[in-house]
Design an enzyme around this catalytic site. Structure first.
Site, short mmCIF file in Angstrom:
data_model
loop_
_atom_site.label_atom_id
_atom_site.label_comp_id
_atom_site.label_asym_id
_atom_site.label_seq_id
_atom_site.Cartn_x
_atom_site.Cartn_y
_atom_site.Cartn_z
N CYS A 131 0.74 -1.14 -0.08
CA CYS A 131 0.00 0.01 -0.02
C CYS A 131 0.88 1.37 -0.09
CB CYS A 131 -1.00 -0.03 1.26
SG CYS A 131 -1.77 1.47 1.44
N CYS A 134 -0.34 4.01 2.16
CA CYS A 134 -0.12 4.03 3.70
C CYS A 134 1.19 4.20 3.95
CB CYS A 134 -0.49 2.52 4.24
SG CYS A 134 -2.29 1.75 3.25
N ASP A 135 1.87 3.77 3.30
CA ASP A 135 3.48 3.42 3.66
C ASP A 135 4.55 4.48 2.97
OD1 ASP A 135 2.65 1.52 5.32
OD2 ASP A 135 3.02 0.03 3.91
#
Ligand code: NAP
Length: 307
Positions: A131, A134-135
């Protein structure tokens, strides 16, 4: 006893909740492990009609949830761990609680697919990710690699150029599944370096507890090498979340629900919506449309049953 239980809180589940909520059916939405579905881990959505400037995925899906709640939908944290569709009403277990329902809308989506490398799982959260949204933030000024040749890989690679010093895009062939516009955009991005006809053999270094490099092999020349990277992003598609229904609902060999027309599954009263059935289009707008179809079918089913 519920009239409608919706499994999944992505575009499909939320749209089914809006429609069944407005039909006064007081739907219960089981949010699942990945609340908000794929949209919640997407950045800008530019192709959902009605947003000429684009909209952030998490904002879009949160707005859908609020809209459903306005019409009486209830949201339950947790995932479905067991299901018994052999008797009517149907029964599903969410954590420790069994819930009975007259209709069930399965909108449980599909989860990220991993490459299956020897050390991939051991390094998740330590440099391995599925992701970018997300990261990506953790890889500011670092070397990033993205695996895949579809729209997801192009989108993630483009997004990650906001953070990384360089982004290598590794694909096992030299032709791409990605749409032309997404591929062109990635190709035009000077920070993205394409490495084609190349497979990943492993990700290193478990000894150090973080990703430091990736072993690659060119499938044409058989040349192998190690390339230093800090972030290893896998964007190679998804697996449908149908494990709890195995043996009860008809699926294809990969686990995608086999539609019996409209939103119908092989079990009357159980309907499908979104990526859990759709391996072809998999768009936010098609998932939303499918959620609407499932909701209308559930309403009609309940009406015919006299509820
Ligand atoms: P996809 O289209 O199925 O592409 C998966 C890619 O991963 C393919 O290039 C495939 O290679 C590769 N792959 C699969 N297994 C692999 C493995 N074990 N090792 C190495 N590579 C592997 O999946 P997706 O990119 O996630 O897209 C899914 C759907 O969502 C599509 O309909 C797409 O258009 C849509 N989508 C749209 C947007 C957007 O419009 N903004 C963004 C993301 C996704 P091969 O080609 O060799 O099979």
């Amino acid at each position: 006893m519920r009239n409608v239980v919706i499994i999944g809180s992505g575009c499909a589940g939320n749209t089914a909740a809006i429609y069944t909520g407005r039909a006064n059916l007081k739907p219960l939405v089981v949010q699942g492990h990945e609340a908000g579905g794929q949209l919640s881990i997407t950045s800008e959505v530019e192709n959902f009609p009605g947003f000429p400037e684009g909209v952030l995925g998490p904002v879009l899906v949160e707005n859908m949830k609020k809209q459903a709640e306005r019409f009486g939908a209830e949201y339950l944290h947790g995932a479905v761990l067991e299901a018994d569709l052999s008797q009517y009403p149907f029964r599903i277990r969410v954590e420790d609680e069994w819930i009975e329902t007259r209709t069930l809308i399965i909108a449980s989506g599909a989860s990220a697919r991993w490459v299956g490398l020897p050390n991939e799982q051991k390094l998740i959260g330590r440099g391995v990710s599925s992701c970018a949204t997300c990261d990506g933030f953790f890889y500011r000024g670092k070397k990033i690699m993205v695996i895949g040749g579809g729209d997801s890989a192009m989108e993630e690679a483009n997004f990650l150029t906001r953070f990384g010093s360089e982004v290598a895009l590794v694909h096992r062939r030299d032709t791409f599944r990605a749409s032309k516009i997404m591929l062109d955009r990635a190709r035009a991005n000077p920070k993205i370096k394409f490495i084609t006809n190349t497979v990943v053999e492993d990700v290193l270094d478990v000894g150090k507890g973080v990703v430091t490099a990736v072993k690659l092999r060119n499938v044409v020349t058989n040349h192998t090498w190690e390339q230093e990277v800090d972030g290893f992003f896998v964007a190679i598609g998804h697996i449908p979340n149908t494990a709890v229904f195995r043996g009860q609902i008809l699926t294809d060999a990969d686990g995608y629900i086999l539609s019996q027309g409209g939103a119908r599954t092989n079990i009357p009263g159980v309907f499908h919506a979104g990526d859990v059935q759709d391996r072809n289009y998999r768009q936010a707008i098609t998932a939303a449309g499918a959620g609407c179809m499932a909701a209308i079918e559930a309403e009609r089913f309940l009406e015919a049953e006299g509820h």
